[in-house]
Structures are given as structure tokens and as C-alpha cells.
Enzyme design. Structure first.
Site, PDB file in Angstrom:
ATOM      1  N   CYS A  21      -0.167  15.163  -5.938  1.00  0.00           N
ATOM      2  CA  CYS A  21      -0.618  14.450  -7.128  1.00  0.00           C
ATOM      3  C   CYS A  21      -1.808  13.544  -6.813  1.00  0.00           C
ATOM      4  O   CYS A  21      -1.798  12.819  -5.813  1.00  0.00           O
ATOM      5  CB  CYS A  21       0.533  13.599  -7.677  1.00  0.00           C
ATOM      6  SG  CYS A  21       0.083  12.577  -9.086  1.00  0.00           S
TER       7      CYS A  21
ATOM      8  N   CYS B 247      -3.158  11.981  -9.805  1.00  0.00           N
ATOM      9  CA  CYS B 247      -3.274  11.202 -11.042  1.00  0.00           C
ATOM     10  C   CYS B 247      -2.318  10.007 -11.052  1.00  0.00           C
ATOM     11  O   CYS B 247      -2.392   9.180 -11.932  1.00  0.00           O
ATOM     12  CB  CYS B 247      -2.999  12.087 -12.255  1.00  0.00           C
ATOM     13  SG  CYS B 247      -1.254  12.500 -12.525  1.00  0.00           S
TER      14      CYS B 247
ATOM     15  N   HIS C 134      -0.136  15.420 -14.880  1.00  0.00           N
ATOM     16  CA  HIS C 134      -1.576  15.229 -15.105  1.00  0.00           C
ATOM     17  C   HIS C 134      -2.008  15.860 -16.435  1.00  0.00           C
ATOM     18  O   HIS C 134      -2.951  15.374 -17.065  1.00  0.00           O
ATOM     19  CB  HIS C 134      -2.395  15.802 -13.937  1.00  0.00           C
ATOM     20  CG  HIS C 134      -2.170  17.260 -13.704  1.00  0.00           C
ATOM     21  ND1 HIS C 134      -1.240  17.741 -12.804  1.00  0.00           N
ATOM     22  CD2 HIS C 134      -2.732  18.331 -14.284  1.00  0.00           C
ATOM     23  CE1 HIS C 134      -1.261  19.071 -12.827  1.00  0.00           C
ATOM     24  NE2 HIS C 134      -2.150  19.454 -13.715  1.00  0.00           N
TER      25      HIS C 134
ATOM     26  N   CYS D 204       2.748  16.868  -7.008  1.00  0.00           N
ATOM     27  CA  CYS D 204       2.389  17.055  -8.410  1.00  0.00           C
ATOM     28  C   CYS D 204       3.570  17.657  -9.165  1.00  0.00           C
ATOM     29  O   CYS D 204       4.203  18.594  -8.680  1.00  0.00           O
ATOM     30  CB  CYS D 204       1.180  17.993  -8.487  1.00  0.00           C
ATOM     31  SG  CYS D 204       0.748  18.511 -10.163  1.00  0.00           S
TER      32      CYS D 204
ATOM     33  N   LYS E  60       0.857  -1.187   0.000  1.00  0.00           N
ATOM     34  CA  LYS E  60       0.000   0.000   0.000  1.00  0.00           C
ATOM     35  C   LYS E  60       0.888   1.230   0.000  1.00  0.00           C
ATOM     36  O   LYS E  60       1.861   1.297   0.750  1.00  0.00           O
ATOM     37  CB  LYS E  60      -0.879   0.008   1.245  1.00  0.00           C
ATOM     38  CG  LYS E  60      -1.886   1.146   1.285  1.00  0.00           C
ATOM     39  CD  LYS E  60      -2.645   1.211   2.601  1.00  0.00           C
ATOM     40  CE  LYS E  60      -3.516  -0.004   2.772  1.00  0.00           C
ATOM     41  NZ  LYS E  60      -4.307   0.069   4.032  1.00  0.00           N
TER      42      LYS E  60
HETATM   43 FE1  FES Z   1      -0.535  14.045 -10.830  1.00  0.00          FE
HETATM   44 FE2  FES Z   1      -0.372  16.672 -11.152  1.00  0.00          FE
HETATM   45  S1  FES Z   1      -1.990  15.558 -10.305  1.00  0.00           S
HETATM   46  S2  FES Z   1       1.080  15.170 -11.667  1.00  0.00           S
END
Ligand code: FES
Length: 76
Positions: free
Chosen positions: A40, A42, A55, A51, A23
């Protein structure tokens, strides 16, 4: 049924971050965040859990609409 879904390789959100871990969890103290932090959501960032803008390419390639979580202190 839950275990079958977990062991499935199809549809995984996380494709490369700490795959040897059961996890992926990160924890930060509020006091250490400073005035602003961008996390982040994504799972494509090379700086995960922060991030790095990846994304945008993901959204462009897939038609998705994901973006970061921004935590900031209120302006005084
Ligand atoms: Fe994943 Fe920006 S939300 S790189």
C-alpha cells in the site's frame, strides 16, 4: 520550522495506522516475499503495509490517483 510542520495535524497522510508510533516502518526479507507482493502507498489499507484495494475508494472520493507498489520476481 521542520518541527512545526511535523506537529501540525493538517495534511497528514497517515490517518490511522500505528499512530502511537513516532515512525511507521516495515521491513521484509526478499527471500520471504515469494513470487509477488503488493504494498500500500495510499495509507488507507486495513491490511497495511499490504494493499487491500482501498486506494480505489480513496481515488474515487478525492480525485487522487494513488496505487500500490508491486514487487514480483521476473518470469523465468
Ligand atoms: Fe493503499 Fe492499495 S495502495 S490500499
Amino acid at each position: 520550522q521542520y518541527l512545526n510542520k511535523r506537529s501540525s495535524k493538517k495534511g497528514q497522510v497517515n490517518t490511522f495506522i500505528s499512530k502511537d508510533s513516532p515512525k511507521v516502518v516495515h521491513c521484509f526479507d526478499m527471500e520471504d516475499i515469494g513470487s509477488k507482493a503488493v504494498y500500500c502507498r495510499c495509507w488507507k489499507s486495513k491490511k497495511f503495509p499490504l494493499c487491500d484495494g482501498s486506494h480505489a475508494a480513496h481515488n474515487e472520493q478525492t480525485g487522487d490517483n494513488v496505487g500500490p507498489l508491486i514487487i514480483k520476481k521476473k518470469d523465468p
